[in-house]
Design an enzyme around this catalytic site. Structure first.
Site, PDB file in Angstrom:
ATOM      1  N   CYS A 107      -1.427  -9.560 -23.592  1.00  0.00           N
ATOM      2  CA  CYS A 107      -2.503 -10.545 -23.238  1.00  0.00           C
ATOM      3  C   CYS A 107      -3.399 -10.032 -21.676  1.00  0.00           C
ATOM      4  O   CYS A 107      -4.515  -9.925 -21.810  1.00  0.00           O
ATOM      5  CB  CYS A 107      -1.877 -11.910 -22.766  1.00  0.00           C
ATOM      6  SG  CYS A 107      -3.022 -13.132 -22.478  1.00  0.00           S
ATOM      7  N   CYS A 192       0.392 -18.901 -16.825  1.00  0.00           N
ATOM      8  CA  CYS A 192       1.594 -18.028 -16.432  1.00  0.00           C
ATOM      9  C   CYS A 192       1.865 -18.184 -14.958  1.00  0.00           C
ATOM     10  O   CYS A 192       2.737 -17.295 -14.846  1.00  0.00           O
ATOM     11  CB  CYS A 192       1.412 -16.501 -16.877  1.00  0.00           C
ATOM     12  SG  CYS A 192       0.861 -16.255 -18.528  1.00  0.00           S
ATOM     13  N   CYS A 216       0.695  -7.804 -13.818  1.00  0.00           N
ATOM     14  CA  CYS A 216      -0.136  -7.872 -14.803  1.00  0.00           C
ATOM     15  C   CYS A 216      -0.329  -6.485 -15.752  1.00  0.00           C
ATOM     16  O   CYS A 216      -0.716  -6.396 -16.928  1.00  0.00           O
ATOM     17  CB  CYS A 216      -1.537  -8.512 -14.464  1.00  0.00           C
ATOM     18  SG  CYS A 216      -2.366  -7.641 -13.436  1.00  0.00           S
TER      19      CYS A 216
END
Length: 220
Positions: A107, A192, A216
């Protein structure tokens, strides 16, 4: 404790001037967190012509988008928004769930890493507001380093402590992120991100709670 922010600004200005004299084109990426306001203010004072890129994942808190607009108006900087070319309807796992639930790394890759790749190819220097105190990974970074791609990465406030950030914000009467007072010391995508509940934890402990994931992928 007092800090000499004029000296800090002079060091950053000198480094940016060195890049310019070498013909190196710079850009800055920001996620509009509380730390972001410091670097954005410094850039607005030193060279407001440096383009500012914001990766809009489509999952940001509404407060982040409001904060982004407020800072851009206040600092008169040039903002360029990036988005993934992969629509959300295609970001579904085999079980029919959104990727941030089952495949958070992928993602992040689709919504953060991928959109920045063509931008990095257009410039020579990538400026970011990472700090050593944010995580164990960031503690080992260089202020001026070279990525595997050969691009220079410049982290002007890498050695700043949280005390310095707080003092700078207070001295120049700058705002913190609207969620900061609620314990969101590091603000990412809404699904998140959680508040930091333990004062002994690092500022990024509220990101991807319950997972081994701490980044990330942009800065790995």
């Amino acid at each position: 404790m007092t800090f000499d922010f004029e000296a800090e600004r002079a060091v950053i200005a000198a480094q940016l001037a060195e890049f310019e004299q070498a013909g190196q084109r710079c850009f800055l990426s920001t996620s509009f967190q509380s730390n972001s306001v410091v670097l954005l203010h410094l850039i607005s004072e030193i060279d407001p012509n440096i383009p500012i890129y914001f990766i809009n994942t489509g999952y940001h808190f509404p407060e982040t988008l409001k904060f982004r607009d407020e800072l851009m108006r206040r600092f008169s900087l040039r903002l360029i928004e990036l988005r993934s070319d992969v629509p959300k309807c295609s970001q579904i796992s085999r079980n029919g769930r959104l990727l941030f639930v089952e495949r958070p790394n992928y993602c992040c890759y689709l919504n953060k890493v991928l959109p920045l790749i063509p931008i990095k190819s257009e410039y020579d220097v990538w400026i970011s507001g990472l700090r050593r105190g944010q995580s164990s990974h960031r503690a080992n970074l260089l202020k001026v380093g070279v990525e595997d791609s050969g691009k220079t990465k410049y982290l002007p406030i890498l050695d700043w402590t949280q005390e310095m950030v707080d003092a700078y914000v207070a001295q120049y009467e700058l705002p913190f992120h609207p969620l900061h007072e609620q314990g969101y010391l590091s603000v990412g995508c809404e699904p998140c991100t959680r508040p930091v509940m333990n004062s002994g934890q690092d500022s990024r402990s509220g990101r991807w709670q319950g997972l081994t994931k701490t980044e990330c992928g942009l800065h790995l």
